[in-house]
Motif scaffolding. Structure first.
Motif, PDB file in Angstrom:
ATOM      1  N   UNK A 135       0.684  -1.243   0.159  1.00  0.00           N
ATOM      2  CA  UNK A 135       0.196   0.197   0.121  1.00  0.00           C
ATOM      3  C   UNK A 135       0.689   1.327  -0.020  1.00  0.00           C
ATOM      4  N   UNK A 136       2.017   1.162   0.607  1.00  0.00           N
ATOM      5  CA  UNK A 136       3.024   2.307   0.686  1.00  0.00           C
ATOM      6  C   UNK A 136       3.884   2.338  -0.374  1.00  0.00           C
ATOM      7  N   UNK A 137       4.612   1.295  -0.672  1.00  0.00           N
ATOM      8  CA  UNK A 137       5.621   1.156  -1.511  1.00  0.00           C
ATOM      9  C   UNK A 137       5.246   1.472  -3.256  1.00  0.00           C
ATOM     10  N   UNK A 138       3.873   1.147  -3.554  1.00  0.00           N
ATOM     11  CA  UNK A 138       3.535   1.422  -4.904  1.00  0.00           C
ATOM     12  C   UNK A 138       3.555   3.013  -5.043  1.00  0.00           C
ATOM     13  N   UNK A 139       3.055   3.742  -4.183  1.00  0.00           N
ATOM     14  CA  UNK A 139       3.023   5.116  -4.295  1.00  0.00           C
ATOM     15  C   UNK A 139       4.614   5.831  -3.957  1.00  0.00           C
ATOM     16  N   UNK A 140       5.304   5.342  -3.115  1.00  0.00           N
ATOM     17  CA  UNK A 140       6.736   5.730  -2.794  1.00  0.00           C
ATOM     18  C   UNK A 140       7.402   5.657  -4.011  1.00  0.00           C
ATOM     19  N   UNK A 141       7.418   4.585  -4.539  1.00  0.00           N
ATOM     20  CA  UNK A 141       8.332   4.144  -5.827  1.00  0.00           C
ATOM     21  C   UNK A 141       7.941   5.017  -7.007  1.00  0.00           C
ATOM     22  N   UNK A 142       6.425   5.084  -7.012  1.00  0.00           N
ATOM     23  CA  UNK A 142       6.145   6.290  -8.007  1.00  0.00           C
ATOM     24  C   UNK A 142       6.548   7.733  -7.612  1.00  0.00           C
ATOM     25  N   UNK A 143       6.558   8.317  -6.572  1.00  0.00           N
ATOM     26  CA  UNK A 143       7.201   9.329  -6.346  1.00  0.00           C
ATOM     27  C   UNK A 143       8.827   9.454  -6.431  1.00  0.00           C
ATOM     28  N   UNK A 144       9.328   8.456  -6.063  1.00  0.00           N
ATOM     29  CA  UNK A 144      10.673   8.210  -6.432  1.00  0.00           C
ATOM     30  C   UNK A 144      10.993   8.342  -7.740  1.00  0.00           C
ATOM     31  N   UNK A 145      10.256   7.684  -8.501  1.00  0.00           N
ATOM     32  CA  UNK A 145      10.559   7.949  -9.802  1.00  0.00           C
ATOM     33  C   UNK A 145      10.609   9.485 -10.570  1.00  0.00           C
ATOM     34  N   UNK A 146       9.838  10.214  -9.937  1.00  0.00           N
ATOM     35  CA  UNK A 146       9.778  11.641 -10.340  1.00  0.00           C
ATOM     36  C   UNK A 146      10.706  12.630  -9.605  1.00  0.00           C
ATOM     37  N   UNK A 147      11.470  11.890  -8.684  1.00  0.00           N
ATOM     38  CA  UNK A 147      12.622  12.452  -8.014  1.00  0.00           C
ATOM     39  C   UNK A 147      11.953  12.974  -6.585  1.00  0.00           C
ATOM     40  N   UNK A 148      10.944  12.454  -6.192  1.00  0.00           N
ATOM     41  CA  UNK A 148      10.328  13.078  -4.713  1.00  0.00           C
ATOM     42  C   UNK A 148      10.270  11.913  -3.845  1.00  0.00           C
ATOM     43  N   UNK A 149      11.291  12.000  -2.933  1.00  0.00           N
ATOM     44  CA  UNK A 149      11.589  11.057  -1.754  1.00  0.00           C
ATOM     45  C   UNK A 149      10.768  11.337  -0.510  1.00  0.00           C
ATOM     46  N   UNK A 150       9.588  11.306  -0.584  1.00  0.00           N
ATOM     47  CA  UNK A 150       8.538  11.420   0.758  1.00  0.00           C
ATOM     48  C   UNK A 150       7.761  10.323   0.893  1.00  0.00           C
ATOM     49  N   UNK A 151       8.184   9.595   2.112  1.00  0.00           N
ATOM     50  CA  UNK A 151       7.405   8.316   2.507  1.00  0.00           C
ATOM     51  C   UNK A 151       6.234   8.573   3.179  1.00  0.00           C
ATOM     52  N   UNK A 152       6.352   9.936   3.777  1.00  0.00           N
ATOM     53  CA  UNK A 152       5.100  10.354   4.572  1.00  0.00           C
ATOM     54  C   UNK A 152       3.892  10.607   3.709  1.00  0.00           C
ATOM     55  N   UNK A 153       4.316  11.249   2.539  1.00  0.00           N
ATOM     56  CA  UNK A 153       3.201  11.610   1.257  1.00  0.00           C
ATOM     57  C   UNK A 153       2.657  10.372   0.938  1.00  0.00           C
ATOM     58  N   UNK A 154       3.677   9.157   0.665  1.00  0.00           N
ATOM     59  CA  UNK A 154       3.144   8.175  -0.001  1.00  0.00           C
ATOM     60  C   UNK A 154       2.193   7.453   1.023  1.00  0.00           C
TER      61      UNK A 154
END
Length: 231
Positions: free
Chosen positions: A71-90
């Protein structure tokens, strides 16, 4: 042996996962102002998310990823793809998605008509790899619950499709037998392969006419075709 039990997959077979997911992801893109974080278009975000989500679900089906991590990883990895390392947001994005996307009610064309037509003739059930709490919300909000006698999730079965354990559990729970049951689904690997390997007849819902070599019992492009097969 007369067919008495129909086992349906839910997502992409009856409940329009693609349309409901797209609407919720677009809403969350705006809510969390991802355009201000450098992701210029919602479609750009959704395209990358879909690819990553598919890989995460594959890992989940193979027990390499827990439900909570998925539930978290799929959004965190997507944000990381765009250069956004924000696990709280994910985490917040993922929590909102799981809570609200199941409340959306788009169905695959022909779903209600098919179920209304079949209900007097068969005992109908759901067998799904979706999360227990999520799938029941989808069914309730889409007004599908009353069509089904049993809803079997992979969590309840202790195994995910295409595992024979998931199918055997479903048969035991519903009192159905292999010879009087049919599996209906859109996924070759989980629905169709799972049914074939335990000897259950299956109807492959293939709206995009994907090429395959599976020995399916019947194949349809539209849900309405199922009525002509079964009645």
């Amino acid at each position: 042996m007369k067919i008495e039990h129909l086992f349906f997959d839910l997502d992409r077979t009856l409940w329009d996962f693609e349309k409901n997911s797209y609407e919720e992801l677009s809403f969350l893109y705006s809510k969390y102002k991802l355009h201000e974080k450098g992701i210029s278009l919602p479609n750009e975000f959704i395209k990358i998310y879909k690819n990553i989500n598919e890989k995460c679900w594959e890992s989940y089906r193979e027990n390499q990823l827990t439900k909570e991590d998925l539930r978290v990883k799929r959004f965190h990895d997507t944000l990381l793809y765009f250069g956004i390392d924000d696990k709280s947001l994910a985490k917040h994005f993922g929590a909102d998605y799981v809570i609200n996307s199941p409340k959306r009610t788009h169905l695959i064309n022909g779903t209600i008509d098919l179920l209304k037509t079949l209900k007097p003739h068969f005992s109908m059930h759901i067998i799904t790899n979706g999360f227990e709490e999520v799938q029941h919300v989808k069914l309730k909000n889409s007004k599908l619950s009353d069509f089904f006698q049993a809803v079997v999730t992979s969590e309840a079965a202790g195994a995910k499709k295409p595992s024979p354990v998931a199918f055997k559990y479903s048969l035991e729970k519903t009192g159905a037998k292999l010879g009087n049951s049919i599996m209906i689904g859109d996924d070759l690997k989980t629905d169709i392969q799972g049914a074939i390997q335990i000897g259950m007849k299956c109807i492959y819902f293939n709206p995009n006419r994907k090429d395959h070599e599976y020995p399916v019992w019947k194949e349809v492009k539209n849900l309405s075709e199922i009525k002509n097969i079964l009645l």
